[in-house]
Design a protein around this motif. Structure first.
Motif, PDB file in Angstrom:
ATOM      1  N   GLY A 282       0.821  -1.211   0.000  1.00 43.44           N
ATOM      2  CA  GLY A 282       0.000   0.000   0.000  1.00 43.44           C
ATOM      3  C   GLY A 282       0.851   1.256   0.000  1.00 43.44           C
ATOM      4  O   GLY A 282       0.540   2.233  -0.692  1.00 43.44           O
ATOM      5  N   LEU A 283       1.918   1.252   0.778  1.00 45.99           N
ATOM      6  CA  LEU A 283       2.826   2.400   0.793  1.00 45.99           C
ATOM      7  C   LEU A 283       3.429   2.607  -0.594  1.00 45.99           C
ATOM      8  O   LEU A 283       3.481   3.737  -1.095  1.00 45.99           O
ATOM      9  CB  LEU A 283       3.927   2.188   1.837  1.00 45.99           C
ATOM     10  N   ALA A 284       3.872   1.536  -1.210  1.00 38.81           N
ATOM     11  CA  ALA A 284       4.447   1.638  -2.558  1.00 38.81           C
ATOM     12  C   ALA A 284       3.419   2.175  -3.557  1.00 38.81           C
ATOM     13  O   ALA A 284       3.743   3.017  -4.404  1.00 38.81           O
ATOM     14  CB  ALA A 284       4.963   0.272  -3.009  1.00 38.81           C
ATOM     15  N   PHE A 285       2.166   1.714  -3.450  1.00 39.76           N
ATOM     16  CA  PHE A 285       1.099   2.192  -4.332  1.00 39.76           C
ATOM     17  C   PHE A 285       0.882   3.693  -4.141  1.00 39.76           C
ATOM     18  O   PHE A 285       0.796   4.448  -5.106  1.00 39.76           O
ATOM     19  CB  PHE A 285      -0.199   1.419  -4.048  1.00 39.76           C
ATOM     20  N   ALA A 286       0.801   4.126  -2.882  1.00 44.08           N
ATOM     21  CA  ALA A 286       0.553   5.537  -2.591  1.00 44.08           C
ATOM     22  C   ALA A 286       1.689   6.420  -3.092  1.00 44.08           C
ATOM     23  O   ALA A 286       1.462   7.540  -3.557  1.00 44.08           O
ATOM     24  CB  ALA A 286       0.343   5.734  -1.091  1.00 44.08           C
ATOM     25  N   MET A 287       2.912   5.908  -3.031  1.00 44.76           N
ATOM     26  CA  MET A 287       4.075   6.692  -3.462  1.00 44.76           C
ATOM     27  C   MET A 287       4.122   6.912  -4.967  1.00 44.76           C
ATOM     28  O   MET A 287       4.922   7.726  -5.439  1.00 44.76           O
ATOM     29  CB  MET A 287       5.367   6.028  -2.996  1.00 44.76           C
ATOM     30  N   ARG A 288       3.274   6.223  -5.703  1.00 45.62           N
ATOM     31  CA  ARG A 288       3.232   6.475  -7.153  1.00 45.62           C
ATOM     32  C   ARG A 288       2.667   7.861  -7.439  1.00 45.62           C
ATOM     33  O   ARG A 288       2.976   8.453  -8.457  1.00 45.62           O
ATOM     34  CB  ARG A 288       2.409   5.409  -7.864  1.00 45.62           C
ATOM     35  N   GLU A 289       1.810   8.367  -6.528  1.00 46.68           N
ATOM     36  CA  GLU A 289       1.190   9.678  -6.742  1.00 46.68           C
ATOM     37  C   GLU A 289       1.577  10.718  -5.699  1.00 46.68           C
ATOM     38  O   GLU A 289       1.484  11.908  -5.975  1.00 46.68           O
ATOM     39  CB  GLU A 289      -0.329   9.544  -6.763  1.00 46.68           C
ATOM     40  N   LEU A 290       1.983  10.279  -4.516  1.00 50.18           N
ATOM     41  CA  LEU A 290       2.300  11.214  -3.431  1.00 50.18           C
ATOM     42  C   LEU A 290       3.812  11.307  -3.256  1.00 50.18           C
ATOM     43  O   LEU A 290       4.529  10.343  -3.526  1.00 50.18           O
ATOM     44  CB  LEU A 290       1.658  10.738  -2.126  1.00 50.18           C
ATOM     45  N   PRO A 291       4.299  12.442  -2.771  1.00 51.79           N
ATOM     46  CA  PRO A 291       5.745  12.580  -2.544  1.00 51.79           C
ATOM     47  C   PRO A 291       6.247  11.561  -1.525  1.00 51.79           C
ATOM     48  O   PRO A 291       5.552  11.234  -0.560  1.00 51.79           O
ATOM     49  CB  PRO A 291       5.890  14.000  -2.002  1.00 51.79           C
TER      50      PRO A 291
ATOM     51  N   GLY B 270       8.571  11.705   0.831  1.00 56.55           N
ATOM     52  CA  GLY B 270       8.726  12.192   2.194  1.00 56.55           C
ATOM     53  C   GLY B 270       7.407  12.285   2.931  1.00 56.55           C
ATOM     54  O   GLY B 270       7.282  11.844   4.075  1.00 56.55           O
ATOM     55  N   THR B 271       6.420  12.837   2.274  1.00 55.91           N
ATOM     56  CA  THR B 271       5.089  12.954   2.871  1.00 55.91           C
ATOM     57  C   THR B 271       4.486  11.578   3.098  1.00 55.91           C
ATOM     58  O   THR B 271       3.957  11.295   4.172  1.00 55.91           O
ATOM     59  CB  THR B 271       4.161  13.791   1.965  1.00 55.91           C
ATOM     60  N   SER B 272       4.584  10.718   2.102  1.00 52.82           N
ATOM     61  CA  SER B 272       4.011   9.370   2.216  1.00 52.82           C
ATOM     62  C   SER B 272       4.607   8.615   3.395  1.00 52.82           C
ATOM     63  O   SER B 272       3.888   8.040   4.213  1.00 52.82           O
ATOM     64  CB  SER B 272       4.279   8.565   0.939  1.00 52.82           C
ATOM     65  N   TYR B 273       5.932   8.631   3.470  1.00 53.26           N
ATOM     66  CA  TYR B 273       6.601   7.874   4.525  1.00 53.26           C
ATOM     67  C   TYR B 273       6.291   8.454   5.901  1.00 53.26           C
ATOM     68  O   TYR B 273       6.014   7.707   6.855  1.00 53.26           O
ATOM     69  CB  TYR B 273       8.107   7.839   4.274  1.00 53.26           C
ATOM     70  N   ALA B 274       6.298   9.767   6.025  1.00 59.35           N
ATOM     71  CA  ALA B 274       6.024  10.396   7.319  1.00 59.35           C
ATOM     72  C   ALA B 274       4.592  10.116   7.782  1.00 59.35           C
ATOM     73  O   ALA B 274       4.361   9.827   8.959  1.00 59.35           O
ATOM     74  CB  ALA B 274       6.265  11.902   7.230  1.00 59.35           C
ATOM     75  N   VAL B 275       3.646  10.167   6.879  1.00 52.98           N
ATOM     76  CA  VAL B 275       2.252   9.884   7.234  1.00 52.98           C
ATOM     77  C   VAL B 275       2.099   8.415   7.610  1.00 52.98           C
ATOM     78  O   VAL B 275       1.469   8.074   8.615  1.00 52.98           O
ATOM     79  CB  VAL B 275       1.302  10.278   6.073  1.00 52.98           C
ATOM     80  N   TRP B 276       2.697   7.526   6.836  1.00 54.52           N
ATOM     81  CA  TRP B 276       2.622   6.083   7.095  1.00 54.52           C
ATOM     82  C   TRP B 276       3.193   5.748   8.462  1.00 54.52           C
ATOM     83  O   TRP B 276       2.573   5.058   9.259  1.00 54.52           O
ATOM     84  CB  TRP B 276       3.371   5.373   5.970  1.00 54.52           C
ATOM     85  N   VAL B 277       4.385   6.249   8.737  1.00 49.82           N
ATOM     86  CA  VAL B 277       5.028   5.998  10.026  1.00 49.82           C
ATOM     87  C   VAL B 277       4.235   6.644  11.156  1.00 49.82           C
ATOM     88  O   VAL B 277       4.036   6.043  12.212  1.00 49.82           O
ATOM     89  CB  VAL B 277       6.480   6.527  10.030  1.00 49.82           C
ATOM     90  N   GLY B 278       3.758   7.854  10.941  1.00 48.29           N
ATOM     91  CA  GLY B 278       3.006   8.561  11.976  1.00 48.29           C
ATOM     92  C   GLY B 278       1.741   7.829  12.375  1.00 48.29           C
ATOM     93  O   GLY B 278       1.457   7.655  13.568  1.00 48.29           O
ATOM     94  N   ILE B 279       0.985   7.383  11.395  1.00 40.52           N
ATOM     95  CA  ILE B 279      -0.244   6.634  11.679  1.00 40.52           C
ATOM     96  C   ILE B 279       0.094   5.348  12.419  1.00 40.52           C
ATOM     97  O   ILE B 279      -0.531   5.009  13.432  1.00 40.52           O
ATOM     98  CB  ILE B 279      -1.027   6.343  10.381  1.00 40.52           C
ATOM     99  N   GLY B 280       1.086   4.640  11.927  1.00 34.11           N
ATOM    100  CA  GLY B 280       1.479   3.389  12.574  1.00 34.11           C
ATOM    101  C   GLY B 280       1.950   3.604  14.001  1.00 34.11           C
ATOM    102  O   GLY B 280       1.587   2.859  14.914  1.00 34.11           O
TER     103      GLY B 280
END
Length: 104
Positions: free
Chosen positions: A45-54, A56-66
């Protein structure tokens, strides 16, 4: 769509982190299997989201939620102590994640 997948992937990060702690070093089958499945889905899912989102933002949001969900679960179940300072820190993470979503 990418934001929804990213949020769900963040939830799955909390699932695999919790399952990892309950696997007792991969000696318990159920939590070990849950860890592997949740990890694979979360990363996909993270890899999928990174196709459209930056990235840095993707990783920070993913880690933050987790991190927030894992910490919240641990506090609710008593595995982690609860304090006002910890709640403030968790709120700061939530604020950071929300800020990354709403800022241009």
């Amino acid at each position: 769509m990418s934001w929804l997948v990213l949020v769900l992937s963040g939830v799955l990060e909390a699932v695999w982190a919790t399952a990892l702690s309950r696997s007792e070093g991969f000696t318990r089958l159920g939590p070990s299997v849950l860890f592997l499945v949740a990890l694979a889905l979360s990363m996909s899912g993270l890899a999928f989201a990174m196709r459209e989102l930056p990235v840095g933002t993707s990783y920070a949001v993913w880690v933050g939620i987790g991190a927030v969900l894992t910490m919240t679960y641990a506090m609710v179940t008593g595995a982690e102590s609860l304090s006002a300072l910890k709640l403030i820190c968790v709120a700061a993470i939530v604020g950071g994640v929300v800020g990354l979503k709403v800022l241009p």
